[in-house]
Design an enzyme around this catalytic site. Sequence first.
Site, mmCIF file in Angstrom:
data_model
loop_
_atom_site.group_PDB
_atom_site.id
_atom_site.type_symbol
_atom_site.label_atom_id
_atom_site.label_comp_id
_atom_site.label_asym_id
_atom_site.label_seq_id
_atom_site.Cartn_x
_atom_site.Cartn_y
_atom_site.Cartn_z
ATOM 1 N N GLY A 69 -17.525 -5.683 40.547
ATOM 2 C CA GLY A 69 -18.508 -4.602 40.400
ATOM 3 C C GLY A 69 -19.478 -4.576 41.565
ATOM 4 O O GLY A 69 -19.848 -3.504 42.052
ATOM 5 N N TYR A 110 -16.464 0.783 37.031
ATOM 6 C CA TYR A 110 -15.786 0.088 35.937
ATOM 7 C C TYR A 110 -14.841 -0.955 36.506
ATOM 8 O O TYR A 110 -14.161 -0.706 37.502
ATOM 9 C CB TYR A 110 -14.987 1.070 35.062
ATOM 10 C CG TYR A 110 -15.846 1.922 34.172
ATOM 11 C CD1 TYR A 110 -16.399 1.397 33.012
ATOM 12 C CD2 TYR A 110 -16.114 3.246 34.497
ATOM 13 C CE1 TYR A 110 -17.195 2.172 32.189
ATOM 14 C CE2 TYR A 110 -16.915 4.034 33.677
ATOM 15 C CZ TYR A 110 -17.447 3.481 32.527
ATOM 16 O OH TYR A 110 -18.242 4.249 31.714
ATOM 17 N N TYR A 164 -27.791 -3.382 37.403
ATOM 18 C CA TYR A 164 -28.498 -2.427 38.261
ATOM 19 C C TYR A 164 -29.921 -2.877 38.565
ATOM 20 O O TYR A 164 -30.408 -2.708 39.688
ATOM 21 C CB TYR A 164 -28.457 -1.022 37.654
ATOM 22 C CG TYR A 164 -27.057 -0.458 37.683
ATOM 23 C CD1 TYR A 164 -26.388 -0.263 38.886
ATOM 24 C CD2 TYR A 164 -26.374 -0.157 36.514
ATOM 25 C CE1 TYR A 164 -25.095 0.215 38.928
ATOM 26 C CE2 TYR A 164 -25.069 0.331 36.537
ATOM 27 C CZ TYR A 164 -24.446 0.510 37.759
ATOM 28 O OH TYR A 164 -23.166 0.980 37.803
#
Length: 174
Positions: free
Chosen positions: A109, A98, A143
């Site tokens: 991130g 986060y 991702y």
Amino acid sequence: MENIKIIKATLNDIDQLQKIGRQTFEETFSESNSEENMKNYLEGGFSNEKLTAELNDKNSEFYFATFDNEVIGYLKINFGPSQTELKDSKALEIERIYVSKEFHGQSVGQLLYDKAIQVAKLKNVDYVWLGVWEENPRAIRFYKKNGFVEFDKHIFKLGNDEQTDIMMKLKLTD
């Protein structure tokens, strides 16, 4: 953002962890969930008792992303029996990445993710896995960009709301 540092969090950092955990979870999910479910999750999921247990767990690690000594994001990874599901000794779970909303799009991130992969390689695991809410397209894209593929789904309960997480994995060995 060359001034961002990734540092391991310890029990001494519990107040900062609680603050960044609650802040980023609320920023990410409050628009999509009821106020009551959010309030209950934030109180329980980030209570001193729960965070103390997680910080003391030898099979879990937390890392902070800091900018000018301020915590702006965090990572939680789990191994072995501390994984939320699979519990595969040859796997590492990324349970949480986060980042504070004001630092979105600034590679924070990615730095936290890179730390998770670095730890996974040091631990010599075969793959890294995670669950991501199906209604979080930003995270899913992140991702996938990093090579993760979908392999299953599971239910995540937020209060009385059952939500579907997409389970994704990245193989580190052939």
